[in-house]
Design an enzyme around this catalytic site. Sequence first.
Site, PDB file in Angstrom:
ATOM      1  N   ILE A   1       3.951  -5.217  -6.574  1.00 28.64           N
ATOM      2  CA  ILE A   1       3.951  -5.994  -5.328  1.00 28.64           C
ATOM      3  C   ILE A   1       2.524  -6.362  -4.936  1.00 28.64           C
ATOM      4  O   ILE A   1       2.308  -7.283  -4.161  1.00 28.64           O
ATOM      5  CB  ILE A   1       4.639  -5.241  -4.160  1.00 28.64           C
ATOM      6  CG1 ILE A   1       3.869  -3.981  -3.754  1.00 28.64           C
ATOM      7  CG2 ILE A   1       6.083  -4.933  -4.467  1.00 28.64           C
ATOM      8  CD1 ILE A   1       4.178  -3.516  -2.352  1.00 28.64           C
ATOM      9  N   ASP A   2       1.532  -5.607  -5.464  1.00 21.72           N
ATOM     10  CA  ASP A   2       0.136  -5.863  -5.070  1.00 21.72           C
ATOM     11  C   ASP A   2      -0.448  -7.131  -5.698  1.00 21.72           C
ATOM     12  O   ASP A   2      -1.499  -7.594  -5.265  1.00 21.72           O
ATOM     13  CB  ASP A   2      -0.742  -4.669  -5.461  1.00 21.72           C
ATOM     14  CG  ASP A   2      -0.420  -3.423  -4.659  1.00 21.72           C
ATOM     15  OD1 ASP A   2       0.329  -3.536  -3.668  1.00 21.72           O
ATOM     16  OD2 ASP A   2      -0.916  -2.342  -5.010  1.00 21.72           O
TER      17      ASP A   2
ATOM     18  N   ARG B   1      -2.185  -6.836  23.990  1.00 24.13           N
ATOM     19  CA  ARG B   1      -2.735  -5.748  23.187  1.00 24.13           C
ATOM     20  C   ARG B   1      -3.348  -6.258  21.887  1.00 24.13           C
ATOM     21  O   ARG B   1      -3.080  -7.376  21.447  1.00 24.13           O
ATOM     22  CB  ARG B   1      -1.610  -4.770  22.796  1.00 24.13           C
ATOM     23  CG  ARG B   1      -1.164  -3.893  23.928  1.00 24.13           C
ATOM     24  CD  ARG B   1       0.096  -3.136  23.537  1.00 24.13           C
ATOM     25  NE  ARG B   1       0.419  -2.127  24.524  1.00 24.13           N
ATOM     26  CZ  ARG B   1       1.622  -1.590  24.675  1.00 24.13           C
ATOM     27  NH1 ARG B   1       2.630  -1.985  23.920  1.00 24.13           N
ATOM     28  NH2 ARG B   1       1.818  -0.648  25.576  1.00 24.13           N
TER      29      ARG B   1
ATOM     30  N   MET C   1       0.464  -2.855   2.218  1.00 25.07           N
ATOM     31  CA  MET C   1       0.027  -2.224   0.970  1.00 25.07           C
ATOM     32  C   MET C   1      -1.052  -3.058   0.286  1.00 25.07           C
ATOM     33  O   MET C   1      -1.269  -4.220   0.627  1.00 25.07           O
ATOM     34  CB  MET C   1       1.218  -1.980   0.054  1.00 25.07           C
ATOM     35  CG  MET C   1       1.975  -0.715   0.427  1.00 25.07           C
ATOM     36  SD  MET C   1       3.208  -0.295  -0.801  1.00 25.07           S
ATOM     37  CE  MET C   1       3.619   1.375  -0.273  1.00 25.07           C
TER      38      MET C   1
HETATM   39  O1  F6P Z   1       2.887  -0.618  -6.123  1.00 28.17           O
HETATM   40  C1  F6P Z   1       1.555  -0.451  -5.694  1.00 28.17           C
HETATM   41  C2  F6P Z   1       1.555   0.286  -4.423  1.00 28.17           C
HETATM   42  O2  F6P Z   1       2.441  -0.411  -3.633  1.00 28.17           O
HETATM   43  C3  F6P Z   1       0.227   0.432  -3.713  1.00 28.17           C
HETATM   44  O3  F6P Z   1      -0.132  -0.621  -2.875  1.00 28.17           O
HETATM   45  C4  F6P Z   1       0.409   1.730  -2.971  1.00 28.17           C
HETATM   46  O4  F6P Z   1      -0.788   2.347  -2.674  1.00 28.17           O
HETATM   47  C5  F6P Z   1       1.204   2.506  -3.944  1.00 28.17           C
HETATM   48  O5  F6P Z   1       2.027   1.592  -4.606  1.00 28.17           O
HETATM   49  C6  F6P Z   1       1.982   3.635  -3.360  1.00 28.17           C
HETATM   50  O6  F6P Z   1       2.844   4.134  -4.335  1.00 28.17           O
HETATM   51  P1  F6P Z   1       3.603   5.529  -4.255  1.00 28.17           P
HETATM   52  O7  F6P Z   1       3.776   5.912  -2.838  1.00 28.17           O
HETATM   53  O8  F6P Z   1       4.877   5.280  -4.954  1.00 28.17           O
HETATM   54  O9  F6P Z   1       2.745   6.505  -4.982  1.00 28.17           O
END
Ligand code: F6P
Length: 354
Positions: free
Chosen positions: A142-143, A178, A185
């Site tokens: 997704i990143d 506010r 993420m």
């Molecule tokens: O898929 C990437 C990501 O969404 C990052 O942005 C995030 O830090 C990470 O996964 C968190 O993954 P998990 O909680 O599954 O370790």
Amino acid sequence: MANINCIGICTGGGDAPGLNAVIRAAVKSAILKYKWKVIGIPDGFDGIIWPERSRELTLKDVSGILPRGGTILGTTNRGNPFHYETVENGQEVVRDISGDVIANAAKLGIDAVISIGGDGSMKIAQDLFLKGMNIVGVPKTIDNDLSATEVTFGFDTALHTATDAVDKIHTTGQSHHRVMIVEVMGRDAGWIALEAGIAGGAHIILIPEIPFSLEKICECLEQRKKHGKRFTVMVVAEGVKLPAEMKQMSRTAAVSNMIGDAISLMARKEVRVSVLGHIQRGGSPSPYDRILGTRFGVAAVDLIAAGGFGKMVCLQQESIRTVSIADAVGKLKVVDPKGELVSAARAIGIGFGD
Ligand code: F6P
């Protein structure tokens, strides 16, 4: 043409909307176009460590999964076979069990594997390829920070979710005058924050690629006040780097909570923080992700048929292409602070806290 009778499919790393679209497309085209048998490997490469957990995937198994989030195969963001952490006799040990993984795949009759994953999974795929496994990659996160592809599937759905949140935060922020912070993420790259910020009409966007200062954020709030704006919407990427003045704060909470506390003290504003978290990874994939996932799944099967092992399917200039997995790993695709998207945001008055 490679001599193939059976392929394996596994999904690794954090889940992303569209994984099931890739699985469905790969299973359908492997069976319908090539008459191959398909084996679903559960929980990333863990599934080949215990080969008895793998099972055949038929057309029936992938029926109805297209609109479903997550992955029917399960996933893990641990379980690197080259660095496998386990407990033996009460002791934590790390072993290289990649040889077992390759041997087990052969025992299952798997001639080639489709690995669907992000940077971490692609690194493992590349190492398994170098060790002799017939493997191809499909880029997922997704990143959207994987190199060698313009887009990864999952990003579009996450962007819709994040934009919807930014839209919703506007009215409550406006009503209460506010500062509203939405944390999204993006551990290393600010794509979701930047694009959801622009799409959602945010006033300040903080991303890992652009260092910010509290002072500049407060200046921006002051400017807005001068223009009669009594509320501000900020979008913050979880991986944002804290400025020197915040380094002494202990990082116990989400980064945006710390930024929110600091702004509220410095600017004497009421601040509220919403951390979206894993909501961004869930839900039904958008039509774009379903289509991209389908194209990637079909292309990965064609890549195996052509013997293109060690390669990854990707999207370049709207066309599905292939690249070496080696070219996709190691260097993340991050936001260019001087790029067109950031410039466009700045041109319409969005601040980056710099
Ligand atoms: O898929 C990437 C990501 O969404 C990052 O942005 C995030 O830090 C990470 O996964 C968190 O993954 P998990 O909680 O599954 O370790």
